[in-house]
Scaffold this active site. Structure first.
Site, PDB file in Angstrom:
ATOM      1  N   SER A  16       0.824  -1.207   0.000  1.00 33.28           N
ATOM      2  CA  SER A  16       0.000   0.000   0.000  1.00 33.28           C
ATOM      3  C   SER A  16       0.860   1.259   0.000  1.00 33.28           C
ATOM      4  O   SER A  16       2.038   1.238   0.361  1.00 33.28           O
ATOM      5  CB  SER A  16      -0.935   0.000   1.211  1.00 33.28           C
ATOM      6  OG  SER A  16      -0.203  -0.128   2.420  1.00 33.28           O
ATOM      7  N   GLU A  18       0.885   5.710   0.730  1.00 34.87           N
ATOM      8  CA  GLU A  18       0.268   6.863   1.391  1.00 34.87           C
ATOM      9  C   GLU A  18       0.590   8.141   0.625  1.00 34.87           C
ATOM     10  O   GLU A  18       1.733   8.355   0.216  1.00 34.87           O
ATOM     11  CB  GLU A  18       0.762   6.985   2.826  1.00 34.87           C
ATOM     12  CG  GLU A  18       0.178   8.169   3.584  1.00 34.87           C
ATOM     13  CD  GLU A  18       0.646   8.217   5.024  1.00 34.87           C
ATOM     14  OE1 GLU A  18       0.259   7.307   5.793  1.00 34.87           O
ATOM     15  OE2 GLU A  18       1.408   9.133   5.381  1.00 34.87           O
ATOM     16  N   ASP A 110      -1.040  15.218  16.061  1.00 31.47           N
ATOM     17  CA  ASP A 110      -0.142  16.057  16.858  1.00 31.47           C
ATOM     18  C   ASP A 110      -0.573  17.511  16.786  1.00 31.47           C
ATOM     19  O   ASP A 110      -1.137  17.967  15.782  1.00 31.47           O
ATOM     20  CB  ASP A 110       1.297  15.935  16.340  1.00 31.47           C
ATOM     21  CG  ASP A 110       1.835  14.518  16.467  1.00 31.47           C
ATOM     22  OD1 ASP A 110       1.546  13.871  17.492  1.00 31.47           O
ATOM     23  OD2 ASP A 110       2.543  14.071  15.545  1.00 31.47           O
ATOM     24  N   PHE A 220      12.049  14.319   9.620  1.00 39.18           N
ATOM     25  CA  PHE A 220      10.942  13.412   9.920  1.00 39.18           C
ATOM     26  C   PHE A 220      11.292  12.497  11.094  1.00 39.18           C
ATOM     27  O   PHE A 220      10.442  12.222  11.948  1.00 39.18           O
ATOM     28  CB  PHE A 220      10.597  12.573   8.693  1.00 39.18           C
ATOM     29  CG  PHE A 220       9.863  13.328   7.613  1.00 39.18           C
ATOM     30  CD1 PHE A 220       9.220  14.518   7.888  1.00 39.18           C
ATOM     31  CD2 PHE A 220       9.826  12.854   6.321  1.00 39.18           C
ATOM     32  CE1 PHE A 220       8.542  15.221   6.907  1.00 39.18           C
ATOM     33  CE2 PHE A 220       9.145  13.539   5.322  1.00 39.18           C
ATOM     34  CZ  PHE A 220       8.503  14.729   5.621  1.00 39.18           C
ATOM     35  N   HIS A 270       3.648  -0.554   3.951  1.00 35.02           N
ATOM     36  CA  HIS A 270       2.927   0.682   3.645  1.00 35.02           C
ATOM     37  C   HIS A 270       3.965   1.772   3.390  1.00 35.02           C
ATOM     38  O   HIS A 270       4.738   2.111   4.280  1.00 35.02           O
ATOM     39  CB  HIS A 270       2.034   1.071   4.829  1.00 35.02           C
ATOM     40  CG  HIS A 270       1.136   2.232   4.565  1.00 35.02           C
ATOM     41  ND1 HIS A 270       0.059   2.165   3.707  1.00 35.02           N
ATOM     42  CD2 HIS A 270       1.148   3.507   5.052  1.00 35.02           C
ATOM     43  CE1 HIS A 270      -0.564   3.335   3.682  1.00 35.02           C
ATOM     44  NE2 HIS A 270       0.083   4.161   4.481  1.00 35.02           N
TER      45      HIS A 270
END
Length: 290
Positions: A16, A18, A110, A220, A270
């Site tokens: 998958s 994103e 967040d 990140f 993912h």
């Protein structure tokens, strides 16, 4: 079939991608080009992240429903608790349902500034992702995913607490989890072991971040609390002067991570694409080489 059904009946790892909602027309066009390039890889599902403010949230709903309607690819919506009342959240859930979206990733989210900023719930909203799972379940027959943390969440730095929270979300009705980015297979395996020791058998899909820019992945990682092993830092440092080599080495690192995860029993992969296709395509090809 919903994502929970795919995971229950899969004979090979679930695959998958994103995406995030584009900010303007140029970004919209770029996203559709990326989808066109990745579609031949036949992902089992794709997902669209949920924006931090009203306008980007509306774009998330628009993009999610459009991908589902125009591509035929199973599309999972994201939803967060940040700065929204329970009534607002219920409205979004109904909008997803009206467009045939059956899979929702429920995330607390967040505060602006990142995960180390103290969390404050909306005065008429929800306190955490467990309550969001319960709300989604109360609104219809949805398949619900949640977040998981191979490296401890930076707000508490407590891996055991993270595992207990994941169990709470599972008991509230979550069907599966997708991890935040990480760079050590051992961190993922340790997370799965902690959760299983609590009697929780929720499927946990690893989230993979292809490295295309050193500065970006460092940012990140810092925001999410992910630990970058020194061996990976050294490999990136050796090529940091050459953007093309960074992308090549970054794809190699992600491919190695992905293959080891599959070898050690991960139920799927993912990929956080950042609305780009080349790195994910390179990893996909490497995993399918005989």
């Amino acid at each position: 079939m919903r994502i929970s059904d795919l995971l229950a009946h899969a004979t090979s790892p679930v695959w998958s991608f994103e995406f995030f909602p584009p900010k303007d027309d140029a970004g919209q066009e770029h996203l559709w080009q990326t989808l066109h390039r990745l579609a031949p890889m036949a992902p089992d599902f794709v997902s669209v992240t949920y924006g931090a403010n009203g306008s980007s949230r509306e774009r998330t709903i628009e993009v999610t429903t459009r991908i589902s309607a125009l591509t035929g690819i199973r599309t999972m919506a994201h939803l967060t608790c940040v700065d929204q009342s329970t009534a607002d959240l219920a409205r979004v859930i109904r909008a997803y349902a009206d467009h045939g979206i059956q899979d929702i990733l429920a995330i607390r989210g967040d505060m602006p500034g990142g995960p180390t900023v103290p969390w404050h719930a909306h005065p008429d909203g929800l306190a955490n992702a467990t309550q969001l799972v319960e709300l989604i379940r109360s609104q219809g027959d949805f398949c619900v995913g949640v977040a998981a943390f191979p490296d401890p969440h930076p707000s508490a730095h407590d891996a055991d607490l993270d595992a207990r929270i994941l169990k709470d979300k599972w008991e509230a009705g979550a069907d599966f989890a997708i991890t935040q980015l990480f760079f050590s297979v051992d961190s993922y395996v340790a997370l799965v072991d902690r959760v299983r020791s609590l009697g929780c058998d929720i499927p946990i899909i690893p989230g993979i971040m292809p490295i295309t820019m050193v500065s970006q992945v460092l940012t990140f990682a810092q925001m999410s609390g992910a630990e970058i092993p020194q061996a990976i830092r050294d490999r990136l440092d050796e090529v940091s002067h050459d953007p093309g080599q960074v992308r090549s080495v970054g794809a190699q690192i992600a491919s190695e991570l992905a293959q080891e995860l599959i070898d050690r029993g991960a139920p799927g992969l993912h990929f956080f694409t950042q609305n780009k296709s080349m790195a994910t395509q390179a990893i996909w090809k490497s995993l399918r080489q005989p």
